[in-house]
Design a protein around this motif. Structure first.
Motif, mmCIF file in Angstrom:
data_model
loop_
_atom_site.group_PDB
_atom_site.id
_atom_site.type_symbol
_atom_site.label_atom_id
_atom_site.label_comp_id
_atom_site.label_asym_id
_atom_site.label_seq_id
_atom_site.Cartn_x
_atom_site.Cartn_y
_atom_site.Cartn_z
ATOM 1 N N UNK B 46 0.597 -1.076 0.013
ATOM 2 C CA UNK B 46 0.174 -0.017 0.175
ATOM 3 C C UNK B 46 0.746 1.379 0.185
ATOM 4 N N UNK B 47 2.123 1.157 -0.162
ATOM 5 C CA UNK B 47 3.127 2.331 -0.426
ATOM 6 C C UNK B 47 3.601 2.442 -1.802
ATOM 7 N N UNK B 48 4.122 3.624 -1.958
ATOM 8 C CA UNK B 48 4.803 3.991 -3.458
ATOM 9 C C UNK B 48 6.346 4.113 -3.075
ATOM 10 N N UNK B 49 6.965 3.445 -3.974
ATOM 11 C CA UNK B 49 8.378 4.114 -4.014
ATOM 12 C C UNK B 49 8.751 5.011 -4.353
ATOM 13 N N UNK B 50 9.834 5.708 -3.660
ATOM 14 C CA UNK B 50 10.471 7.082 -4.379
ATOM 15 C C UNK B 50 11.135 6.860 -5.685
ATOM 16 N N UNK B 55 18.203 -3.313 -12.819
ATOM 17 C CA UNK B 55 17.887 -3.447 -14.237
ATOM 18 C C UNK B 55 16.380 -3.708 -14.774
ATOM 19 N N UNK B 56 15.488 -3.642 -13.607
ATOM 20 C CA UNK B 56 13.928 -3.812 -14.010
ATOM 21 C C UNK B 56 13.516 -5.072 -14.603
ATOM 22 N N UNK B 57 14.397 -6.234 -14.404
ATOM 23 C CA UNK B 57 13.891 -7.433 -15.019
ATOM 24 C C UNK B 57 12.927 -8.125 -14.111
ATOM 25 N N UNK B 65 5.698 1.600 -16.472
ATOM 26 C CA UNK B 65 5.146 2.932 -16.987
ATOM 27 C C UNK B 65 4.656 3.930 -16.031
ATOM 28 N N UNK B 66 4.034 3.337 -14.792
ATOM 29 C CA UNK B 66 3.535 4.236 -13.744
ATOM 30 C C UNK B 66 4.579 4.684 -12.961
ATOM 31 N N UNK B 67 5.711 4.367 -13.011
ATOM 32 C CA UNK B 67 6.868 5.007 -12.238
ATOM 33 C C UNK B 67 7.973 5.318 -13.053
ATOM 34 N N UNK B 68 7.671 5.601 -14.472
ATOM 35 C CA UNK B 68 8.860 5.948 -15.259
ATOM 36 C C UNK B 68 9.727 6.862 -14.738
ATOM 37 N N UNK B 69 9.150 7.950 -14.009
ATOM 38 C CA UNK B 69 10.076 9.031 -13.652
ATOM 39 C C UNK B 69 10.768 8.709 -12.503
ATOM 40 N N UNK B 70 10.713 7.611 -11.813
ATOM 41 C CA UNK B 70 11.069 7.148 -10.588
ATOM 42 C C UNK B 70 12.368 6.187 -10.786
ATOM 43 N N UNK B 71 12.389 5.583 -11.908
ATOM 44 C CA UNK B 71 13.431 4.570 -12.415
ATOM 45 C C UNK B 71 14.902 4.866 -12.477
#
Lengths: 209, 209
Positions: B46-50, B55-57, B65-71
């Motif tokens: 229930x929390x979001x990562x900052x 390598x996102x495998x 997509x949802x967190x593209x600006x936090x990758x």
């Protein structure tokens, strides 16, 4: 395992096993020796201990009474229940011992129990520990180990002066020490076996299922 | 922690924490940095990562997509996701870092992650790892550590040539090496603090809750 071999499971008081391979080992064992409170976990699972070793500070009066003829009293404060259980198995007719339930709860117990395996192997080289994720074994000198292609393998030197050479692992070691616990992790078997040559002492191997 | 300190949680992809103290740390963190697949576990909680480092495998296209600006893309094959995450935190404004979710699944990962903590402490001595059973910290030289009477304490030397002297522990160490992982386990604090003097290098301390 030969047909006449007597297999013992030594059940520690960590997380009770849930992986099918660990449970199959429990089912097939000729004798099950429980470390103190592990006896209750085994009973909850639906099996009976053949022996209960320890000082019985973790078992109920009912279990004490029901299994009074299977209790092996060992009040020695200088050692832990796992070592008491191992010593008891050694004194019996065990030709092989598998430790179950030794990980999965307190991490200091996990670390301690894994390193005790290396000590026990000096008395019984074939001893192994099965967890819910894989099998720990201990090797010394040179050894060919059965595997499968792609099996995840990790190596842990307890003695960081030890030099290790590997054949058949994805990330080969060439007469190299593993001075830190993470340095030998996340390796992989390339075929149906791999070989390790060890300069001295013994080495812990973890093979994922 | 001072009022202006910035606390980071680095969430590894092991077992998601369940102990109230570990969850309280997660709730209070100013920033949560997830190692790759840990981001899904945090979302399920229930929390979001900052930030998501790796390598996102191990993350789904939806999370990408949802967190593209936090990758934070880090494809380096020479190191693992925990170390990538630690390096990222160091490069941010973190004044303290707590690692969560680093134990509880594969034992080789548990061992590797615990020993990496000792490496990270050479860059950030205050770094700690909270599990569902206690807290690992790293000390070097001489240190007084807050505790409580009866707290279970275990000590692990990564360098077995290290000599340790303790004050305020039930089983005192007197200029003694810990050549095996089990030798420093199952100790106990006598009062509200204990002291350790270490000849060289650093020492892993586990304090049960």
């Amino acid at each position: 395992m030969t047909q006449s071999s007597i297999s013992y499971v030594l059940l520690a008081d960590g997380l009770f096993p849930s992986h099918p391979q660990a449970l199959a080992c429990l089912e097939k064992a000729h004798k099950i020796v429980c470390c103190d409170g592990a006896s209750q976990k085994l009973l909850d699972f639906g099996k009976e201990p053949d022996y209960i070793v320890g000082d019985f500070d973790s078992i109920s009066p009912e279990v004490r009474v029901r299994f009074h003829d299977r209790l092996v009293h060992s009040p020695d404060q200088e050692t832990n229940d796992l070592t008491k259980g191992f010593r008891f198995c050694l004194g019996q007719d065990a030709s092989n011992i598998t430790i179950l339930g030794a990980t999965g709860l307190r991490e200091d117990h996990t670390l301690g129990n894994i390193s005790l395996l290396a000590d026990y192997a000096t008395y019984l080289p074939s001893i192994r520990m099965m967890t819910d994720f894989g099998i720990f074994i201990v090797v010394s000198d040179s050894k060919i180990i059965k595997s499968y292609p792609g099996q995840q393998i990790s190596l842990f030197s307890i003695d960081p002066t030890q030099q290790i050479t590997s054949y058949g692992l994805k990330y080969p070691l060439n007469n190299r020490p593993l001075t830190n616990w993470w340095q030998g992790t996340l390796n992989e078997s390339l075929t149906d076996s791999f070989r390790l040559d060890i300069s001295h002492g013994s080495l812990l191997i973890f093979q994922c299922y």
